[in-house]
Write a protein that holds these residues in place. Structure first.
Motif, mmCIF file in Angstrom:
data_model
loop_
_atom_site.group_PDB
_atom_site.id
_atom_site.type_symbol
_atom_site.label_atom_id
_atom_site.label_comp_id
_atom_site.label_asym_id
_atom_site.label_seq_id
_atom_site.Cartn_x
_atom_site.Cartn_y
_atom_site.Cartn_z
ATOM 1 N N PHE A 158 0.861 -1.575 0.158
ATOM 2 C CA PHE A 158 -0.046 0.309 -0.151
ATOM 3 C C PHE A 158 1.088 0.895 -0.459
ATOM 4 N N SER A 159 2.380 1.457 0.510
ATOM 5 C CA SER A 159 2.972 2.580 0.600
ATOM 6 C C SER A 159 3.033 2.881 -0.002
ATOM 7 N N ILE A 160 3.425 1.561 -1.495
ATOM 8 C CA ILE A 160 4.461 1.807 -2.722
ATOM 9 C C ILE A 160 3.452 2.739 -3.118
ATOM 10 N N LEU A 161 1.968 1.982 -3.636
ATOM 11 C CA LEU A 161 1.402 2.546 -4.841
ATOM 12 C C LEU A 161 0.750 3.340 -4.111
ATOM 13 N N PHE A 162 0.507 4.220 -3.038
ATOM 14 C CA PHE A 162 -0.018 4.832 -2.683
ATOM 15 C C PHE A 162 1.088 6.502 -2.522
ATOM 16 N N LEU A 163 2.705 6.176 -3.364
ATOM 17 C CA LEU A 163 3.504 6.954 -3.787
ATOM 18 C C LEU A 163 3.905 7.099 -4.857
ATOM 19 N N ARG A 164 3.433 6.104 -5.700
ATOM 20 C CA ARG A 164 2.682 6.325 -6.633
ATOM 21 C C ARG A 164 2.198 7.317 -7.422
ATOM 22 N N ASN A 165 0.798 7.398 -6.771
ATOM 23 C CA ASN A 165 -0.310 7.661 -6.797
ATOM 24 C C ASN A 165 -0.731 8.143 -8.272
ATOM 25 N N SER A 166 -1.291 6.420 -8.195
ATOM 26 C CA SER A 166 -1.775 6.036 -9.643
ATOM 27 C C SER A 166 -3.119 5.433 -9.241
ATOM 28 N N GLN A 167 -4.105 5.673 -9.722
ATOM 29 C CA GLN A 167 -4.919 4.944 -9.804
ATOM 30 C C GLN A 167 -5.657 3.483 -10.161
ATOM 31 N N TYR A 168 -5.342 2.683 -9.246
ATOM 32 C CA TYR A 168 -5.801 1.206 -9.353
ATOM 33 C C TYR A 168 -7.764 0.815 -8.884
ATOM 34 N N SER A 169 -7.952 -0.131 -9.563
ATOM 35 C CA SER A 169 -9.468 -0.719 -9.178
ATOM 36 C C SER A 169 -9.475 -1.558 -7.945
ATOM 37 N N VAL A 170 -10.222 -1.592 -7.406
ATOM 38 C CA VAL A 170 -10.483 -2.386 -6.541
ATOM 39 C C VAL A 170 -10.484 -3.870 -6.502
ATOM 40 N N GLU A 171 -10.578 -4.474 -7.631
ATOM 41 C CA GLU A 171 -9.589 -6.187 -7.874
ATOM 42 C C GLU A 171 -8.561 -5.876 -7.899
ATOM 43 N N GLU A 172 -7.364 -5.031 -8.522
ATOM 44 C CA GLU A 172 -6.071 -4.968 -8.542
ATOM 45 C C GLU A 172 -5.687 -5.045 -7.164
ATOM 46 N N TYR A 173 -6.564 -4.168 -6.099
ATOM 47 C CA TYR A 173 -5.947 -3.709 -5.107
ATOM 48 C C TYR A 173 -5.827 -5.406 -4.271
ATOM 49 N N ALA A 174 -7.429 -6.128 -4.287
ATOM 50 C CA ALA A 174 -7.605 -7.006 -4.023
ATOM 51 C C ALA A 174 -6.243 -8.213 -4.307
ATOM 52 N N VAL A 175 -6.251 -8.308 -5.861
ATOM 53 C CA VAL A 175 -4.663 -9.099 -6.075
ATOM 54 C C VAL A 175 -4.093 -8.912 -5.468
ATOM 55 N N LEU A 176 -3.109 -8.118 -4.990
ATOM 56 C CA LEU A 176 -2.199 -7.228 -4.972
ATOM 57 C C LEU A 176 -1.985 -8.001 -3.119
ATOM 58 N N VAL A 177 -3.249 -7.451 -2.193
ATOM 59 C CA VAL A 177 -2.840 -7.489 -0.502
ATOM 60 C C VAL A 177 -3.450 -9.622 -1.243
ATOM 61 N N LEU A 178 -3.685 -10.027 -1.734
ATOM 62 C CA LEU A 178 -4.233 -11.548 -1.160
ATOM 63 C C LEU A 178 -2.528 -12.212 -1.322
ATOM 64 N N LEU A 179 -1.567 -11.990 -2.540
ATOM 65 C CA LEU A 179 -0.787 -12.201 -3.150
ATOM 66 C C LEU A 179 0.565 -11.550 -2.001
ATOM 67 N N ALA A 180 0.491 -10.386 -0.679
ATOM 68 C CA ALA A 180 1.142 -9.964 0.090
ATOM 69 C C ALA A 180 0.427 -11.331 1.057
ATOM 70 N N LEU A 181 -0.575 -11.287 1.573
ATOM 71 C CA LEU A 181 -0.840 -12.641 2.473
ATOM 72 C C LEU A 181 -0.210 -13.907 2.257
ATOM 73 N N THR A 182 -0.908 -13.810 0.765
ATOM 74 C CA THR A 182 -0.172 -15.959 0.218
ATOM 75 C C THR A 182 1.619 -15.849 0.667
ATOM 76 N N SER A 183 1.457 -14.248 0.685
ATOM 77 C CA SER A 183 4.226 -14.691 0.744
ATOM 78 C C SER A 183 4.301 -15.056 2.008
ATOM 79 N N GLY A 184 3.441 -14.203 3.008
ATOM 80 C CA GLY A 184 3.104 -14.648 4.576
ATOM 81 C C GLY A 184 3.571 -15.696 4.622
ATOM 82 N N VAL A 185 1.992 -16.121 4.646
ATOM 83 C CA VAL A 185 1.599 -17.611 5.064
ATOM 84 C C VAL A 185 2.903 -18.812 4.488
#
Length: 681
Positions: free
Chosen positions: A395-422
């Motif tokens: 989220f910090s990287i995406l906000f620093l880019r100041n780019s517009q992302y859809s809800v689906e794109e945010y959801a995919v990235l969050v899912l990937l991040a959670l999967t990485s930790g688990v």
């Protein structure tokens, strides 16, 4: 990684049509365009001309001096006319010569004789008026810039100024001639100022750069000479023999190997352990690289998005558990650079800094949250913390880019991040047993297996030396609580206590805890013989554990729990008999305790035996005994090879006292009940 940094080969020709959109792989200055831009800026600077105000004053002074000279000549000859009788023609000729003599040769030559004669024939009062009119007109005209091309216009302007004066015709014409003569160029070209302005204009031009990621040619666009030159400049045409990427990768690998060499070379462990650590690191690193490469082959919706699923924390957690934090930090730093190279698909250049930051944060978070002990619950909890950190980093990287992302794109990235930790936690838990088994490491599961009461050696102690078994269980309770208090491995201490006196099973009747309803055999032995029997239980125990291939940590506890302490009872007994012996002969062979767990097991062993011999001790007696035993071992230098601190020893004493007080707590003494006959009604 070379395939990820190898320059892309493009088959492009001049005046051909580009089949794809081509971006610059690097940021580089376009010196040709910069030079053209500087030349253009230099040409736009006009020549600098300056107004020389001194010329105006000089010309006014010149005209004034001419009029004044005429007045002087008139005054001088007015006196001569009274004294000498000269003819009018002679007088005029002499006056003219005298007048020219007062003027410079150039002025006398440039002005007509008729104008000069007119001035000489005019009264001084009129000359004063003519002078003032001339100075005024000249000053008015020459106060403005007069370039070379405008001199004639300025002369006409001063002529117009003087033409409408009230002077006589002859004097007016002379005045006009003098006015025109006074007007000259007063604006001149300044080469130095012009050069400085042009230099400033050139310096103000920013270099023209082809930025990394900048589109050089669009798809279906004609490649003209300028575009072709830019493609050549960024290295997209002549890259067949480029060695720079290979050299850069080689330098990076050299730095990485140097750092690892420095770390392992300064590692204060045995060579055998050092080689084991190097092999463990190499396997974990290669597994991570292979996994990273496999993941990079599966692109997702956006370029390099799949990289966020890479379990960046698995290697860091394994290395922290198996070796230490320093190598885990070094591994994470190296993997961050490797990841930025391997996941550079879709980005300009060879490094994907977003992925590098993501891997760094994920790996460092796992090192911070994971404890040294490899309990599965703690590993899984650390993985969940890493998942949260991964999401926050994304989220910090995406906000620093100041780019517009859809809800689906945010959801995919969050899912990937959670999967990485688990996934990092799951892989750590899954791979840990293989490393522990392959390198003979002592794992939690192995300790739990050894602590099973049905283990053959534990059953051997229970059946052949029940007193020793009970003693070992009590020591285990004390040692585990003390280790947990100072952050040491309590489970290792407990299991080590179970087997620390396994050697007593060879001759159990020679140890007091096993002498129930039998005579003490030491009463009929020499102190030297008794000493050998007692001390041999350490050697016998080590041999028995090695025979059953026990972990080295358990064997070390058995071998070191007595250190080089003095067998005081038999030493004093032999001294009382009058036999000359040295104290060294009645000391355990050692070695001394080399870990905190071993030191605490040794303390707990002595404390439990001493307290048990006291019967019903009070809390004050227990505390005094515990601290005396620790102080005695400290004074005997039994902790000189161990990294336990005075503060930790104090915490151990407090914990042992608390545990012993719970074991030997006061009990209610029940009164005896007398039998009474029951009377029946």
């Amino acid at each position: 990684m070379y395939q990820n940094v190898k320059p892309e080969k493009l088959d492009l020709n001049l005046f051909s049509v580009a089949e794809q959109t081509i971006r610059s792989p690097i940021t580089i200055e376009d010196k040709v365009s910069t030079a053209e831009k500087k030349k253009e800026a230099e040409n736009q600077v006009k020549d600098v001309y300056i107004l020389n105000k001194d010329i105006t004053q000089n010309r006014i002074d010149l005209i004034t001096s001419i009029y004044n000279s005429a007045k002087e000549v008139n005054s001088d000859f007015a006196k001569k006319e009274d004294k000498e009788g000269l003819s009018l023609a002679e007088l005029e000729a002499e006056k003219l010569n005298n007048f020219k003599g007062k003027l410079s040769e150039t002025v006398a030559k440039d002005l007509s004789d008729s104008s000069l004669k007119t001035l000489l024939s005019t009264a001084n009062d009129e000359l004063t008026i003519a002078r003032d009119l001339s100075v005024t007109a000249i000053n008015k005209v020459m106060s403005r810039r007069i370039p070379a091309r405008s001199v004639e216009n300025a002369k006409k302007e001063v002529e117009e100024e003087l033409r409408f004066t009230s002077l006589g015709t002859g004097l007016k014409n002379s005045t006009i001639e003098l006015g025109r003569y006074a007007i000259i160029q007063n604006e001149f070209y300044d080469p130095q100022a012009t050069k400085e302005l042009r230099n400033q204009a050139v310096e103000a031009v920013d270099p023209v750069k082809i930025l990394q990621g900048q589109i050089i040619v669009e798809e279906n666009q004609l490649i003209d000479r300028d575009i072709f030159r830019q493609l050549e400049l960024v290295g997209l045409l002549d890259n067949k023999h480029s060695l720079q990427p290979f050299a850069g990768l080689l330098i990076f690998i050299s730095l990485f190997i140097t750092a690892l060499y420095y770390y392992f070379n300064h590692l204060d462990v045995k060579n055998e352990t050092k080689h084991s650590y190097m092999m463990q690191f190499s396997l974990i690193f290669l597994l991570s690289i292979v996994l990273m490469k496999m993941i990079s082959f599966f692109p997702m919706y956006t370029d390099s998005e799949i990289a966020f699923v890479f379990p960046a924390a698995v290697g860091a957690m394994l290395l922290k558990i198996l070796i230490d934090e320093k190598i885990a930090v070094l591994y994470t730093s190296i993997m961050a650079v490797c990841g930025s190279i391997m996941f550079n698909e879709g980005v300009s250049g060879s490094l994907h800094m977003t992925i590098a930051i993501y891997i760094l944060c994920s790996g460092y978070a796992s090192i911070m949250f994971l404890s040294k002990h490899n309990h599965r619950a703690k590993i899984l909890r650390a993985g969940l913390f890493v998942s949260i950190v991964n999401v926050l980093v994304i989220f910090s990287i995406l906000f620093l880019r100041n780019s517009q992302y859809s809800v689906e794109e945010y959801a995919v990235l969050v899912l990937l991040a959670l999967t990485s930790g688990v996934l990092s936690a799951v892989l750590t838990i899954g791979l840990l047993p293989f490393f522990e088994a392959g390198f003979g490491l002592l794992s939690t599961m192995k300790l739990i297996e050894l602590s099973n009461p049905n283990h053959p050696l534990l059953r051997k102690i229970l059946t052949e030396a029940p007193g020793t078994y009970h003693h070992s269980i009590m020591v285990a309770n004390l040692a585990e609580s003390a280790c947990e208090a100072i952050g040491a491995n309590g489970l290792l201490a407990r299991v080590g206590c179970y087997y620390h006196d396994i050697g007593k099973t060879k001759r159990p009747q020679f140890f007091i805890e096993n002498q129930m309803n039998i005579e003490n055999p030491h009463d009929h032995l020499k102190p030297e013989t008794s000493k050998d029997v007692i001390m041999d239980h350490v050697k016998d125990g080590v041999e028995l554990l090695k025979k059953h291939r026990f972990p080295k940590e358990i064997i070390d506890i058995t071998e070191q729990h007595h250190g080089t302490t003095l067998l005081q009872f038999f030493y004093h007994k032999v001294m009382q008999s009058g036999v000359e012996v040295t104290e060294e002969e009645f000391r355990y062979p050692g070695p001394k305790a080399r870990t905190k767990e071993t030191a605490i097991v040794g303390i707990s062993d002595s404390v439990e035996a001493a307290v048990r011999s006291m019967g019903q001790p009070t809390p004050e007696q227990i505390e005094g005994l515990v601290r005396n035993i620790i102080a005695s071992r400290l004074q005997d230098n039994q902790f000189s090879e161990c990294d336990i601190t005075i503060k930790e020893l104090d915490m151990v004493a407090d914990t042992l006292c608390e545990t012993l007080n719970g074991i030997f707590h006061s009990r209610i003494k029940y009164p005896e009940l007398k039998e009474q006959k029951v009377k029946h009604a």
